[in-house]
Design a protein around this motif. Structure first.
Motif, PDB file in Angstrom:
ATOM      1  N   THR A   1      10.998  52.177  22.754  1.00 11.01           N
ATOM      2  CA  THR A   1      11.849  51.935  21.666  1.00 11.01           C
ATOM      3  C   THR A   1      11.220  50.654  20.712  1.00 11.01           C
ATOM      4  N   VAL A   2      10.626  49.708  21.453  1.00 13.70           N
ATOM      5  CA  VAL A   2       9.697  48.477  20.798  1.00 13.70           C
ATOM      6  C   VAL A   2       8.680  49.006  20.246  1.00 13.70           C
ATOM      7  N   ALA A   3       8.043  49.751  20.953  1.00 12.53           N
ATOM      8  CA  ALA A   3       6.755  50.260  20.216  1.00 12.53           C
ATOM      9  C   ALA A   3       6.871  50.976  19.263  1.00 12.53           C
ATOM     10  N   ARG A   4       7.820  51.859  19.037  1.00  7.84           N
ATOM     11  CA  ARG A   4       8.264  52.569  17.892  1.00  7.84           C
ATOM     12  C   ARG A   4       8.687  52.053  16.595  1.00  7.84           C
ATOM     13  N   ARG A   5       9.453  50.812  16.971  1.00 10.87           N
ATOM     14  CA  ARG A   5       9.785  49.916  15.762  1.00 10.87           C
ATOM     15  C   ARG A   5       8.468  49.151  15.342  1.00 10.87           C
ATOM     16  N   MET A   6       7.834  48.810  16.394  1.00 11.70           N
ATOM     17  CA  MET A   6       6.518  48.210  15.839  1.00 11.70           C
ATOM     18  C   MET A   6       5.481  49.171  15.073  1.00 11.70           C
ATOM     19  N   ALA A   7       5.450  50.397  15.369  1.00  8.60           N
ATOM     20  CA  ALA A   7       4.734  51.299  14.885  1.00  8.60           C
ATOM     21  C   ALA A   7       5.073  51.338  13.263  1.00  8.60           C
ATOM     22  N   THR A   8       6.155  51.538  13.150  1.00 12.01           N
ATOM     23  CA  THR A   8       6.752  51.751  11.844  1.00 12.01           C
ATOM     24  C   THR A   8       6.517  50.700  10.859  1.00 12.01           C
ATOM     25  N   VAL A   9       6.462  49.363  11.134  1.00 14.28           N
ATOM     26  CA  VAL A   9       5.849  48.009  10.643  1.00 14.28           C
ATOM     27  C   VAL A   9       4.425  48.157  10.536  1.00 14.28           C
ATOM     28  N   MET A  10       3.794  48.581  11.532  1.00 23.11           N
ATOM     29  CA  MET A  10       2.506  48.393  11.310  1.00 23.11           C
ATOM     30  C   MET A  10       1.584  49.455  10.221  1.00 23.11           C
ATOM     31  N   THR A  11       2.521  50.518  10.473  1.00 21.97           N
ATOM     32  CA  THR A  11       2.203  51.408   9.547  1.00 21.97           C
ATOM     33  C   THR A  11       2.123  51.358   8.058  1.00 21.97           C
ATOM     34  N   GLU A  12       3.001  50.285   7.707  1.00 24.25           N
ATOM     35  CA  GLU A  12       3.475  49.834   6.302  1.00 24.25           C
ATOM     36  C   GLU A  12       2.348  48.827   6.096  1.00 24.25           C
ATOM     37  N   LYS A  13       1.925  47.990   6.938  1.00 25.39           N
ATOM     38  CA  LYS A  13       0.994  46.877   6.828  1.00 25.39           C
ATOM     39  C   LYS A  13      -0.653  47.402   6.879  1.00 25.39           C
ATOM     40  N   LEU A  14      -0.496  48.374   7.844  1.00 24.30           N
ATOM     41  CA  LEU A  14      -2.150  48.849   7.719  1.00 24.30           C
ATOM     42  C   LEU A  14      -2.390  50.097   6.662  1.00 24.30           C
ATOM     43  N   GLY A  15      -1.551  50.802   6.031  1.00 22.17           N
ATOM     44  CA  GLY A  15      -1.665  51.879   5.219  1.00 22.17           C
ATOM     45  C   GLY A  15      -1.872  53.157   5.795  1.00 22.17           C
ATOM     46  N   GLN A  16      -2.193  53.153   7.209  1.00 19.28           N
ATOM     47  CA  GLN A  16      -2.479  54.425   7.692  1.00 19.28           C
ATOM     48  C   GLN A  16      -1.396  54.668   8.921  1.00 19.28           C
ATOM     49  N   PRO A  17      -0.814  55.900   9.065  1.00 18.29           N
ATOM     50  CA  PRO A  17       0.097  56.160  10.403  1.00 18.29           C
ATOM     51  C   PRO A  17      -0.403  55.496  11.608  1.00 18.29           C
ATOM     52  N   VAL A  18       0.671  54.715  12.300  1.00 19.43           N
ATOM     53  CA  VAL A  18       0.614  54.159  13.842  1.00 19.43           C
ATOM     54  C   VAL A  18       1.409  55.149  14.490  1.00 19.43           C
TER      55      VAL A  18
ATOM     56  N   VAL B   1      -2.304  41.954  11.854  1.00 23.14           N
ATOM     57  CA  VAL B   1      -1.012  42.673  11.785  1.00 23.14           C
ATOM     58  C   VAL B   1       0.074  42.664  12.832  1.00 23.14           C
ATOM     59  N   VAL B   2      -0.506  42.576  14.250  1.00 24.87           N
ATOM     60  CA  VAL B   2       0.695  42.549  15.164  1.00 24.87           C
ATOM     61  C   VAL B   2       1.357  41.108  15.037  1.00 24.87           C
ATOM     62  N   GLU B   3       0.653  40.090  14.794  1.00 20.47           N
ATOM     63  CA  GLU B   3       1.497  38.757  14.505  1.00 20.47           C
ATOM     64  C   GLU B   3       2.363  39.046  13.294  1.00 20.47           C
ATOM     65  N   GLU B   4       1.817  39.547  12.343  1.00 14.49           N
ATOM     66  CA  GLU B   4       2.821  39.627  11.090  1.00 14.49           C
ATOM     67  C   GLU B   4       4.025  40.703  11.547  1.00 14.49           C
ATOM     68  N   THR B   5       3.873  41.743  12.236  1.00 17.42           N
ATOM     69  CA  THR B   5       4.804  42.637  12.731  1.00 17.42           C
ATOM     70  C   THR B   5       5.774  42.029  13.524  1.00 17.42           C
ATOM     71  N   MET B   6       5.335  40.993  14.353  1.00 18.01           N
ATOM     72  CA  MET B   6       6.623  40.403  15.169  1.00 18.01           C
ATOM     73  C   MET B   6       7.444  39.449  14.325  1.00 18.01           C
ATOM     74  N   LYS B   7       7.071  39.266  13.179  1.00 20.03           N
ATOM     75  CA  LYS B   7       7.678  38.390  12.273  1.00 20.03           C
ATOM     76  C   LYS B   7       8.753  39.229  11.339  1.00 20.03           C
ATOM     77  N   ASP B   8       8.534  40.365  11.436  1.00 20.29           N
ATOM     78  CA  ASP B   8       9.463  41.132  10.530  1.00 20.29           C
ATOM     79  C   ASP B   8      10.820  41.036  10.745  1.00 20.29           C
ATOM     80  N   PRO B   9      11.825  40.824   9.869  1.00 16.50           N
ATOM     81  CA  PRO B   9      12.990  40.603   9.914  1.00 16.50           C
ATOM     82  C   PRO B   9      13.822  41.592  11.013  1.00 16.50           C
TER      83      PRO B   9
END
Length: 324
Positions: free
Chosen positions: A44-61, A271-279
């Motif tokens: 569950t955590v990984a999938r939530r992270m992947a959604t945010v990381m996709t936005e930040k990287l510009g490629q699907p995670v 990117v992971v650091e920024e992801t963990m700050k996502d509201p």
């Protein structure tokens, strides 16, 4: 002379091409391996992270579940993957710290040498829960009772060598007490027996014990963290009880195969650091009792993995635990 010039020109071209590829990363989807089955808290955590990381990287995670052997199957696959930044893993203590010590010399990967541990994700202490009928209300009282009744206190776990088993052994060692470990094949069976009074204690995470505690079927007597848990602020810590050697905090983090270009490590870490700050991520973690550790970068996480292997290796050796 011409041959030498050609050689240096080719080397320079190779280095320039490599650097360009690293700077351009990612140009295609990134596979985020979860070495456990879908549906659990890790997934569950990984999938939530992947959604945010996709936005930040510009490629699907893309999260890919590769379960098996307590996380070994998925972890091995990433250790053997090409170190190009397109395969990363949601790491945790089981396959990275406990199993390498429990099955020393038998795994195909070294948790330190085979990976770059890039950035922290979460940490969570175990809560010590007891059947409501037990005569102790905190860790100090538990230890006092266990010393007066050696071998009488029983604690359950989902199996030999699991984190829940080893944290119980840590407390036994730190407090100098004798408790009897009862291994189960499933955590649900352990919880059923705890509620029925068949066993006395269990060590598990807030997300697991909260429904039972909130319904009055179990009571919290403490936490393995060095500080109190926000979900149960009245629960005594092992440090407050005088047993700092019983501290155990499970963590998760993002890793990649060793050999990955430093430029990719730096970008992924950021990117992971920024992801963990996502509201949305922050709010989700609040509801699950997990603590975000996105501020911990490669140096901190690498040393953490080293320290955890040392800690679990010691408790496994002292308790003479053998993999089943």
């Amino acid at each position: 002379m011409k041959g030498l010039k050609l050689f240096f020109a080719l080397v320079s071209l190779a280095l320039t091409t490599s650097l360009a590829k690293a700077e351009d990363w990612p140009t295609r989807p990134v596979t985020f391996v979860v070495p456990f089955a879908a549906g659990g808290i890790t997934d569950t955590v990984a999938r939530r992270m992947a959604t945010v990381m996709t936005e930040k990287l510009g490629q699907p995670v893309v999260v890919e579940n590769r379960p098996g052997a307590g996380g070994i199957v998925g972890t091995e696959s990433v250790a053997n993957a090409k170190p190009d930044g397109y395969t990363i893993i949601y790491s945790s203590g089981g396959p990275m710290s406990i199993l390498p010590q429990l099955q020393k010399g038998k795994l195909s990967y070294d948790p330190i040498k085979a990976f770059i541990h890039i950035r922290g994700v979460s940490s969570s202490s175990q809560m010590i829960v007891a059947n409501p009928a037990t005569p102790y209300g905190n860790i100090s009282e538990l230890v006092e009772y266990a010393k007066a009744n050696p071998g009488k206190v029983t604690f359950g776990s989902p199996g030999i060598g699991t984190a829940q088993h080893l944290v119980g052994e840590l407390l036994k060692s730190a407090a100098g007490i004798d408790m009897l470990h009862i291994p189960y094949k499933a955590g649900s069976a352990q919880m059923t027996d705890l509620m029925a009074g068949v066993i006395d204690l269990s060590f598990d995470y807030v997300s697991v014990v909260k429904p039972y505690v909130d319904s009055g079927k179990m009571k919290v007597i403490g936490t393995t963290a060095p500080e109190r848990n926000v979900a149960y602020p009245d629960a005594q810590t092992v440090v407050e009880a005088g047993f700092p050697g019983g501290v155990n905090v499970a963590s998760s983090w993002v890793s990649a195969p060793a050999g990955i270009d430093q430029a990719i490590v730096d970008k992924l870490s950021s990117v992971v650091e920024e992801t963990m700050k996502d509201p949305g991520i922050v709010e989700f973690f609040k509801t699950t009792g997990l603590t975000i550790i996105g501020e911990k970068g490669p140096d901190v996480m690498t040393q953490f993995v080293i320290d955890e292997n040392t800690k679990y290796g010691k408790v496994i050796e002292e308790a003479k635990i053998v993999a089943q």
